[in-house]
Write an enzyme that holds these catalytic residues in place. Structure first.
Site, mmCIF file in Angstrom:
data_model
loop_
_atom_site.group_PDB
_atom_site.id
_atom_site.type_symbol
_atom_site.label_atom_id
_atom_site.label_comp_id
_atom_site.label_asym_id
_atom_site.label_seq_id
_atom_site.Cartn_x
_atom_site.Cartn_y
_atom_site.Cartn_z
ATOM 1 C CE1 TYR A 184 38.810 35.410 41.545
ATOM 2 C CE2 TYR A 184 39.188 37.770 41.765
ATOM 3 C CZ TYR A 184 38.343 36.687 41.825
ATOM 4 O OH TYR A 184 37.024 36.880 42.164
ATOM 5 C CG HIS B 73 36.957 32.792 46.467
ATOM 6 N ND1 HIS B 73 38.061 32.995 45.676
ATOM 7 C CD2 HIS B 73 35.894 33.100 45.673
ATOM 8 C CE1 HIS B 73 37.682 33.399 44.470
ATOM 9 N NE2 HIS B 73 36.375 33.468 44.446
#
Length: 268
Positions: free
Chosen positions: A41, A99
């Protein structure tokens, strides 16, 4: 199902700068204590600054970050987690996730699940988990880590992708489901079925969706930057839905997946 993961949390995907500051500041002020980020992110450092100056003790926060798939090999994983902690200005995260499973299984799962266990052993994280894992991959991860070690599988869940197979498998195994993109990036706002349910309860469509997730024992991490929306997200957990409501929402499932990069696994 009870969980150590505060529900709801604040998702921070695509949030940076003033939007991120507004989201985190308002969320903490309203009582949110679960903040979800990731190496990918590119906002860990900003979140670290915001949390360092917030009037909330670190011990009262539940902070999640995720290891990007480029860091899954053993010599990179721990180093990347230490870098995440430095950016987040903390000695540990509460939850460390993989992730995405390694694309095309280029890195053996044994290597990166063992890396999670090592990170926990070193005190870099309190809990470990995965994200975007299929039932087959979850079985493999459980075999490697052992029963009861994987706290959560964070997956896409919304009325148009109800992900029944994975949700049911996780809950049978005692793995908490964390649902991201719960509002299908805003698509639910145009839905007449959800609008009808919201009208009946005198509430909003996002509140109906979040109440539906709570009914399914799913931890929701909606992303919002406006105080009114964040406050409404909290109040959604007070809303009770009828069997008629739940049945109507079940009919909306159309296996519409939004997060589906070219390196995604073969989905259930």
């Amino acid at each position: 199902m009870t969980t150590v993961i505060p529900n709801p949390g604040l998702g921070t995907f695509r949030l940076q700068g003033d939007a991120l500051k507004s989201a985190v500041t308002e969320a903490l002020d309203l009582g949110f204590r679960h903040i979800d980020t990731a190496q990918f992110y590119d906002n860990e450092a900003e979140i670290g600054e915001l949390l360092a100056t917030a009037d909330v003790a670190r011990a009262d926060l539940f902070l999640t970050t995720k290891v990007w798939h480029e860091n899954l090999v053993s010599e990179k994983l721990i180093a990347s987690v230490r870098e995440s902690l430095a950016r987040l200005k903390t000695d540990y995260v509460d939850l460390l996730l993989i992730h995405w499973p390694s694309p095309e299984e280029a890195v053996p799962m044994e290597e990166y699940i063992s890396g999670l266990l090592e990170a926990r052993k070193l005190g870099l994280t309190r809990h470990i988990g995965v994200s975007n894992f299929t039932t087959r991959q979850l079985r493999q991860a459980i075999d490697i880590a052992g029963p009861g070690q994987i706290l959560t599988n964070q997956i896409e869940v919304h009325p148009y992708l109800q992900n029944e197979a994975v949700v049911n498998f996780c809950q049978q195994q005692g793995i908490v489901v964390t649902g991201y993109m719960p509002l299908a990036v805003g698509k639910v706002l145009e839905d007449s079925t959800l609008a009808s349910i919201a009208g009946k309860h005198g509430t909003s469509i996002p509140q109906v969706v979040l109440a539906w997730l709570k009914h399914r024992d799913i931890v929701a991490i909606p992303s919002s930057t406006k105080r009114a929306h964040l406050e409404a997200n909290l109040k959604a957990f007070e809303l009770g839905l009828s069997e008629e409501d739940l049945s109507a929402i079940r009919t909306l499932d159309r296996n519409e997946r939004i997060a589906n990069p070219d390196f995604a696994p073969e989905w259930d």
